[in-house]
Every structure is written in C-alpha cells, then in structure tokens.
Scaffold this active site. Sequence first.
Site, PDB file in Angstrom:
ATOM      1  N   GLY A  10       0.709  -1.317  -0.063  1.00 11.86           N
ATOM      2  CA  GLY A  10      -0.037  -0.097  -0.012  1.00 11.86           C
ATOM      3  C   GLY A  10       0.837   1.310   0.002  1.00 11.86           C
ATOM      4  CD  GLN A  11      -1.634   6.322  -1.134  1.00 13.88           C
ATOM      5  OE1 GLN A  11      -0.922   7.054  -1.783  1.00 13.88           O
ATOM      6  NE2 GLN A  11      -2.894   6.524  -0.660  1.00 13.88           N
ATOM      7  CE1 TYR A  60     -13.489  -3.360   0.634  1.00 14.55           C
ATOM      8  CE2 TYR A  60     -14.045  -0.950   1.012  1.00 14.55           C
ATOM      9  CZ  TYR A  60     -14.164  -2.264   0.315  1.00 14.55           C
ATOM     10  OH  TYR A  60     -14.958  -2.030  -0.585  1.00 14.55           O
ATOM     11  CB  THR A  61      -8.145   2.857   1.667  1.00 14.02           C
ATOM     12  OG1 THR A  61      -7.701   1.831   0.446  1.00 14.02           O
ATOM     13  CG2 THR A  61      -7.124   2.527   2.791  1.00 14.02           C
ATOM     14  CE1 TYR A  98       0.415   5.295  11.108  1.00 14.89           C
ATOM     15  CE2 TYR A  98       0.656   2.936  10.595  1.00 14.89           C
ATOM     16  CZ  TYR A  98       1.151   4.288  10.930  1.00 14.89           C
ATOM     17  OH  TYR A  98       2.763   4.297  11.156  1.00 14.89           O
ATOM     18  CE1 TYR A 124     -11.206   3.428   5.281  1.00 12.05           C
ATOM     19  CE2 TYR A 124     -11.467   5.877   5.654  1.00 12.05           C
ATOM     20  CZ  TYR A 124     -10.676   4.899   5.471  1.00 12.05           C
ATOM     21  OH  TYR A 124      -9.300   5.012   5.823  1.00 12.05           O
ATOM     22  CD1 TRP A 149      -8.422  13.743   2.844  1.00 13.08           C
ATOM     23  CD2 TRP A 149      -7.460  15.786   2.315  1.00 13.08           C
ATOM     24  NE1 TRP A 149      -9.523  14.421   2.718  1.00 13.08           N
ATOM     25  CE2 TRP A 149      -9.034  15.883   2.217  1.00 13.08           C
ATOM     26  CE3 TRP A 149      -6.955  17.036   1.773  1.00 13.08           C
ATOM     27  CZ2 TRP A 149     -10.085  16.896   2.066  1.00 13.08           C
ATOM     28  CZ3 TRP A 149      -7.731  18.110   1.433  1.00 13.08           C
ATOM     29  CH2 TRP A 149      -9.171  18.032   1.738  1.00 13.08           C
TER      30      TRP A 149
HETATM   31  N1  LIG Z   1      -5.701   6.757   1.666  1.00 14.84           N
HETATM   32  C1  LIG Z   1      -6.080   7.633   2.453  1.00 14.84           C
HETATM   33  O1  LIG Z   1      -6.451   8.830   2.077  1.00 14.84           O
HETATM   34  C2  LIG Z   1      -6.182   7.624   4.155  1.00 14.84           C
HETATM   35  C3  LIG Z   1      -6.793   8.879   4.888  1.00 14.84           C
HETATM   36  C4  LIG Z   1      -6.926   8.432   6.118  1.00 14.84           C
HETATM   37  C5  LIG Z   1      -6.441   7.343   6.813  1.00 14.84           C
HETATM   38  N2  LIG Z   1      -5.800   6.188   5.916  1.00 14.84           N
HETATM   39  C6  LIG Z   1      -5.235   4.911   6.752  1.00 14.84           C
HETATM   40  O2  LIG Z   1      -3.797   5.072   6.628  1.00 14.84           O
HETATM   41  C7  LIG Z   1      -3.707   3.602   6.459  1.00 14.84           C
HETATM   42  C8  LIG Z   1      -2.715   3.437   5.218  1.00 14.84           C
HETATM   43  O3  LIG Z   1      -3.444   3.875   4.048  1.00 14.84           O
HETATM   44  P1  LIG Z   1      -2.821   3.753   2.495  1.00 14.84           P
HETATM   45  O4  LIG Z   1      -3.342   4.827   1.815  1.00 14.84           O
HETATM   46  O5  LIG Z   1      -1.543   3.354   2.502  1.00 14.84           O
HETATM   47  O6  LIG Z   1      -3.844   2.384   2.250  1.00 14.84           O
HETATM   48  P2  LIG Z   1      -3.609   1.765   0.750  1.00 14.84           P
HETATM   49  O7  LIG Z   1      -2.685   2.230  -0.296  1.00 14.84           O
HETATM   50  O8  LIG Z   1      -4.965   1.584   0.242  1.00 14.84           O
HETATM   51  O9  LIG Z   1      -3.058   0.385   1.054  1.00 14.84           O
HETATM   52  C9  LIG Z   1      -3.772  -0.677   1.910  1.00 14.84           C
HETATM   53  C10 LIG Z   1      -3.067  -2.018   1.691  1.00 14.84           C
HETATM   54  O10 LIG Z   1      -4.150  -3.071   2.473  1.00 14.84           O
HETATM   55  C11 LIG Z   1      -3.854  -4.191   1.531  1.00 14.84           C
HETATM   56  N3  LIG Z   1      -5.072  -4.879   1.946  1.00 14.84           N
HETATM   57  C12 LIG Z   1      -6.233  -4.678   1.665  1.00 14.84           C
HETATM   58  N4  LIG Z   1      -7.175  -5.725   1.914  1.00 14.84           N
HETATM   59  C13 LIG Z   1      -6.246  -6.860   2.237  1.00 14.84           C
HETATM   60  C14 LIG Z   1      -6.679  -8.089   2.615  1.00 14.84           C
HETATM   61  N5  LIG Z   1      -7.946  -8.545   2.723  1.00 14.84           N
HETATM   62  N6  LIG Z   1      -5.487  -8.761   3.108  1.00 14.84           N
HETATM   63  C15 LIG Z   1      -4.135  -8.342   2.923  1.00 14.84           C
HETATM   64  N7  LIG Z   1      -3.969  -7.006   2.429  1.00 14.84           N
HETATM   65  C16 LIG Z   1      -5.006  -6.266   2.243  1.00 14.84           C
HETATM   66  C17 LIG Z   1      -3.941  -3.677   0.126  1.00 14.84           C
HETATM   67  O11 LIG Z   1      -3.702  -4.655  -0.560  1.00 14.84           O
HETATM   68  P3  LIG Z   1      -3.760  -4.719  -2.118  1.00 14.84           P
HETATM   69  O12 LIG Z   1      -3.021  -3.729  -2.674  1.00 14.84           O
HETATM   70  O13 LIG Z   1      -3.679  -6.262  -2.511  1.00 14.84           O
HETATM   71  O14 LIG Z   1      -5.394  -4.124  -2.283  1.00 14.84           O
HETATM   72  C18 LIG Z   1      -2.820  -2.601   0.333  1.00 14.84           C
HETATM   73  O15 LIG Z   1      -1.638  -3.029   0.002  1.00 14.84           O
HETATM   74  C19 LIG Z   1      -4.814   2.734   6.363  1.00 14.84           C
HETATM   75  O16 LIG Z   1      -5.239   2.352   7.808  1.00 14.84           O
HETATM   76  C20 LIG Z   1      -5.989   3.893   6.035  1.00 14.84           C
HETATM   77  O17 LIG Z   1      -7.164   3.414   6.522  1.00 14.84           O
HETATM   78  C21 LIG Z   1      -5.903   6.456   4.667  1.00 14.84           C
END
Ligand SMILES: NC(=O)c1ccc[n+]([C@@H]2O[C@H](COP(=O)([O-])OP(=O)(O)OC[C@H]3O[C@@H](n4cnc5c(N)ncnc54)[C@H](OP(=O)(O)O)[C@@H]3O)[C@@H](O)[C@H]2O)c1
Length: 292
Positions: A10-11, A60-61, A98, A124, A149
């Site tokens: 993920g990111q 799950y984002t 997170y 979410y 974000w």
């Molecule tokens: N993105 C945002 O704007 C945002 C905002 C606020 C908070 N956050 C929080 O910050 C954290 C990091 O977010 P991020 O943006 O880095 O998320 P991301 O890029 O969507 O990455 C999420 C990762 O989780 C993996 N994943 C999802 N379902 C899975 C499963 N069933 N088994 C194993 N792996 C699974 C995904 O794998 P795949 O690549 O295979 O799908 C991906 O590698 C999260 O807790 C998110 O809720 C994010």
Amino acid sequence: MKTLLFGKNGQLGWEFQRILPILGEVISLDREELDICDLRAIQKKINELKPDLIINASAYTDVDLSEKENELAMKINALAPGIMAEMSRKLEAVFVHYSTDYVFDGRKGSTYKESDPTHPLNMYGKSKLAGEENIKQACEAYLILRTSWVYSLRGNSFVNKVLKWSRQNKNLKVVNDQISSPTWARTLAEVTGFVLAQHKKDLYEAICERGGIYHLTGGGFTSRYEWAKQILANDPARSEQIVQAIEPASSEEFPTPAVRPLFSALDCTLFEERFGLRLPDWRDTLQLAMTE
Ligand SMILES: NC(=O)c1ccc[n+]([C@@H]2O[C@H](COP(=O)([O-])OP(=O)(O)OC[C@H]3O[C@@H](n4cnc5c(N)ncnc54)[C@H](OP(=O)(O)O)[C@@H]3O)[C@@H](O)[C@H]2O)c1
C-alpha cells in the site's frame, strides 16, 4: 528487534519497507502472502513469527465502495486489527495501527483533538472506528495514529489523479468545501519509524506508558481545490498539462455513494508534544514529494 508489517504494497506499507530495516529484522506481507480476511491465518502467522512489533499498514480504503461492501470493510478494518492487537498482547509485542479523520462528522468547525467525540458519517469511518475500539479493548501497548488524505506518487492517490486529469481536460472542477490535511505516506512512515526508534530499547514499556490514540497528519490544512492547485504548480512535467482553468466546486455538484465530512482536519499537538516532534507543513512536503 523483529517487526511484522502487514500491507507492504500500500502507499504507507511501501514507505515502511524503505525505513523499517533501521529497527532490525523485518518480515513484510502482502495480500497474496496473507489475506487478512482470514483471521485464523493472522493468528497462526503471528504465533509462528513471534514479532516484537506489529505494524498494520493494510486497510480497506475505498471509501465509496465501503458503502456496498460493508461486511468486507468491517472484516479488514475492524476484525483483523482486533486479532492483531490480541496477538500483540499475548506476545507482549507493540501494535501500530492507522485510523482516519473520517471517524469525525466534520461539524465541529475547528480542528479535531483526540478527546473530541467521534461520529462517522460513512461505512468506512464506522469500520475504522470499530477497529480502534477492538484494539483498545484487546491490548495495552498500541499506537493508533489517525491520519488524513494520505498520498504517494505511487498508485491511485489524489495527486496522481489530478496529474492525470490535467493531461486529459482543459477545465477542471475540484471541490473546495472539503477541508483536511494532505499527508505524504513517506512522512507518516518516517515519523512513526522515528518514534519507534527513539524508544527502541524499551519499546513495550514505553508504548504501554505513552501509547494510545494520536492525530498525525501533514502540518496545516487546506481544501481539495487548493491542494489540486498546488499539485499542478509542483508538477515536474508541467508542459504535458493541457489544463487551462481550475475552478472550485461544491461537494453537492459531485454526489458520491459515501458522505464525507466537510472539515475534518486533525489537531496533532498532542503527538508533537508527547514525542518532541514538529510535523512539516503539507505544502513543503508536497513540493518535496513531487520533486524527488
Ligand atoms: N488513503 C487515505 O487517504 C487515508 C486517509 C486516512 C487514513 N488512512 C489510513 O492510513 C492507512 C494506510 O492507508 P494507505 O493509503 O496506505 O492504504 P492503501 O494504499 O489502500 O493500502 C492498503 C493496503 O492494504 C492491503 N489490503 C487490503 N485488503 C487486504 C486483505 N484482505 N489482505 C491483505 N492485505 C489487504 C492492500 O493490498 P492490495 O494492494 O492487494 O489491495 C494494500 O496494500 C490505512 O489504515 C488507512 O485506513 C488512509
């Protein structure tokens, strides 16, 4: 020290892979290696590896799809972190997780503190809040870092979307009534890594004592519209843009399946004071991220 990282592609997970080796041995997993919907597999893997530190960067984002896939979002964002936390307690490992600004409804009118009441508007946010509750109940040595974000130059981030739109459209409309703090995934990983490294000698005791829920985002806040303008201004390949005008719009003009809070910027003072760090302004970080 042995660290187990979930969500390595993920990111945030990607950035963690870069910096976690400063702490010692790292085992990083992606979905193919372990689907975290399989709660027994999580237990088995943690038991087998016996890490000192578990970092959950998986989630799950997809905010809009969560409305439809509510059960799946709950499993990934609430049940799986609950199991990770429970296993952390059993092994006396530290758990880092997170969460999101979307646990708030955005109606406060000023930045949110950790002590403010939560009230998520979408599935979410509800699933992430349920994750927080499960962790709090399951273990003692945890850090739940609420962020907002999150972007990186990899994947389907808002930054990459704006760059793509700017090459396809002469006129762009971006909402200016959603306000929060852009957070570079690298900053999030580095700041977390810094805190963990600071307490490496007695990590479990230190996080039992100083852990809990903290807000951790890029410094300052802005609207999606202002953020988009800054993205275009920092574009290293500006000659590829065909966009000529970018206009502000209201969220009502772009209805989405999930309702989003309008002002959900987080106050990160508690984190800064507790760990003696200053979070860099989102504009400076964006510039760095786009010119590296
Ligand atoms: N993105 C945002 O704007 C945002 C905002 C606020 C908070 N956050 C929080 O910050 C954290 C990091 O977010 P991020 O943006 O880095 O998320 P991301 O890029 O969507 O990455 C999420 C990762 O989780 C993996 N994943 C999802 N379902 C899975 C499963 N069933 N088994 C194993 N792996 C699974 C995904 O794998 P795949 O690549 O295979 O799908 C991906 O590698 C999260 O807790 C998110 O809720 C994010």
